[in-house]
Each structure stands twice: as C-alpha cells, then as structure tokens.
Design an enzyme around this catalytic site. Structure first.
Site, PDB file in Angstrom:
ATOM      1  CE  LYS A   1      -4.343   5.227  -2.975  1.00 56.97           C
ATOM      2  NZ  LYS A   1      -5.423   4.414  -3.356  1.00 56.97           N
TER       3      LYS A   1
ATOM      4  NE  ARG B   1      -1.898  -1.535  -0.493  1.00 55.14           N
ATOM      5  CZ  ARG B   1      -1.441  -0.391  -0.595  1.00 55.14           C
ATOM      6  NH1 ARG B   1      -1.983   1.114  -0.833  1.00 55.14           N
ATOM      7  NH2 ARG B   1      -0.253  -0.296  -0.896  1.00 55.14           N
TER       8      ARG B   1
END
Length: 307
Positions: A234, A282
């Site tokens: 991210k 994840r």
C-alpha cells in the site's frame, strides 16, 4: 470480546487459532502493484498454483482494480475476467475468495464453487431499486464466508477527500461502521462465524490514519469478528520508505522472495497486524510472509510467563 476462532467459508472451516494468509490474484491490467502480470486466465491460474504452493490458505481473485482513482469496470468484462479463473481455481482445494462488489459477479462465482465474498463496499452497493444486492446473495447462500471492508467514499474519489478527524475518531468510526454492517448481516440470518472484517487500509484514509488503525487495531475487535488486514504494497508503506535516506532504499530489491520495492515493508506490516490480532492477512508476497509468521509463531509457542 474474544474473536471467533473459526471462519466458515462454504465447505471450509478455517481454523483461525493460527494466522492465515490470503494470496492475491489480480486478473486486471491496471492494479496498483501487479497490474497486467496475471491478466489472462492461464497466467492467473499459474500464479494461483504458485501461491498455494508457497502456503496461501485462501486465494483472493479480483477482476477490477480498486486502486485510488480507478474507473469502474463494466459487469460483463469483470465476469469475463474472473469466472474462468474461479472455475479452475476451485480445483486447488483451498477456499476461493472473489474480490467484488457486484452482486451478479458474487452469485456467478458462488455458483462455480467460490467460498468467500470479499467486498470493499461491505455489501452496500446496489444495482438499482429492483436489482439484486450483495446482502441477498450472501444471505441466501447459507454457508459462504464474507469479508466486510470499511471504505470512505469510493475508489474514484476516496483519496481526493479522505476521512477527517483525529486518530481516535477514525478508529472509532471504522469500528462503528464494521459493527453496524455485522449487525445488518446477522439480522438477515448470516451466522457470525461466516463474517470477517477489514478496516480498509488505504481506502479513503490518510497515511497517519492508516497507521493509527494498525496501532489501535485491537480496539476493532469489539465485535468479536476475525479481522483481515490488507497492508500489502500500500502507498502508506511507500510514504514511509520515501522518507528514508537513499542508501537504504536504492538497493536492488528484485528477487523471487521479495519481488517489489515495498515487499519487505509489506511483510513487516503483516506481522505487526497479526501481532495486534489480525487472523487473516491479504498479501502479494506469500512465501516471505509465511516465513516471517513462522518466526512470530515460534516466539509465541514458548511465550509462557517466566516464574
């Protein structure tokens, strides 16, 4: 409230007493870190097989990028991308999750044997006043798992106007939302053990807000539902790395184990999330995360109070 130790996912009952890795399979040309790498069915399935070999307990298949600024994908195109992969991936004998907010994609994937619906909209998206909705799809299935995520606004606008408020306010708002969505599903007859929750790292939050959700992640366990953490590659991790001196970040990072410039930071974030209570992570980098979690588990195996 202690989190549930089982996640019901169709025919699978995932034991969450040990953390589980959800491997990412993006069947898209434009996902933020691996767009186009597995955009056809054959390469996506080859990647799925590799992730299972590396230790993924769940595969998460998605046919629409939800990176900031991403345009929506037409229904027929998403079905065309996702369904051939799901049809064959179910033969890998692990739970298949489908990353979608469209009820038609959910239903079609479940009909092919998918086990989990992973929805960034937390089943709130509607086709229209008379259309099928995700709540109906999940409630009618009877046993599929579902992951409800918090997202501020939508992928096209979420980072243009991120959430406002202090760290405490953001954590409270995310927790309130996830608790409310859990109650809605339970009122429709969806059993608690089918529901996992995702705070939505990067989905309409600032960098400090994202790290506040990690620091205060245990406060999100108020519902007792298992938490899924999605920190992999991210931009908040990129912001941390960009602040480091060049000598730390300009090294050659490409390897089979850590194939992306944010891979090592992603693995670190996954371990920190698990240490703060996440039961599923994840990730793109399955093997590296598996190795790191093995060290974490070895420490906890002997972590009894010393006399």
């Amino acid at each position: 409230m202690a989190s549930l130790s089982i996640w019901q996912a169709g025919a699978f009952r995932l034991d969450l007493r040990v953390p589980r890795i959800m491997g990412i399979v993006n069947v898209t040309p434009d996902s933020f870190s691996d767009g186009g790498h597995h955009a056809d069915t054959v390469s996506a399935l080859r990647h799925a097989e590799r992730l299972v070999h590396e230790g993924a307990a769940i595969l998460d298949i998605g046919g629409e990028s939800t990176r900031p600024g991403a345009e929506p994908v037409p229904l027929e195109l998403e079905l065309e991308r996702v369904l051939p992969v799901v049809r064959h991936a179910v033969e890998l004998k692990v739970p298949i999750s489908v990353d979608t907010y469209k009820p038609e994609v959910m239903q079609a994937a479940l009909d092919l044997g998918a086990s989990i619906i992973n929805d960034i909209w937390a089943l709130r998206w509607r086709m229209g006043p008379d259309g099928l909705d995700g709540e109906q799809v999940v409630a009618r299935h009877g046993s599929c798992g579902v992951c409800l995520m918090h997202m501020h606004r939508d992928p096209l606008t979420m980072q243009m106007e991120p959430m406002q408020g202090s760290a405490a306010e953001v954590v409270h708002e995310v927790g309130r939302f996830l608790q409310q969505r859990t109650h809605v599903l339970q009122s429709l007859g969806v059993a608690r053990e089918r529901i996992a929750l995702d705070p939505g790292i990067g989905f309409g939050k600032t960098v400090p807000q994202n790290f506040s959700l990690l620091a205060y992640q245990p406060l999100l366990e108020i519902t007792g539902q298992p938490l899924l953490a999605g920190w992999s590659r991210k931009s908040s991790l990129g912001a941390v790395l960009e602040a480091l001196p060049p000598g730390i970040t300009d090294v050659d990072y490409r390897s089979d184990l850590l194939s992306h410039e944010r891979s090592l930071a992603s693995v670190t974030a996954a371990v920190l999330a698990v240490d703060r209570g996440a039961r599923v992570v994840r990730v793109h980098d399955v093997a590296a995360t598996q190795q790191a979690l093995a060290v974490w588990q070895a420490m906890h195996a002997v972590a009894a109070p010393l006399s």
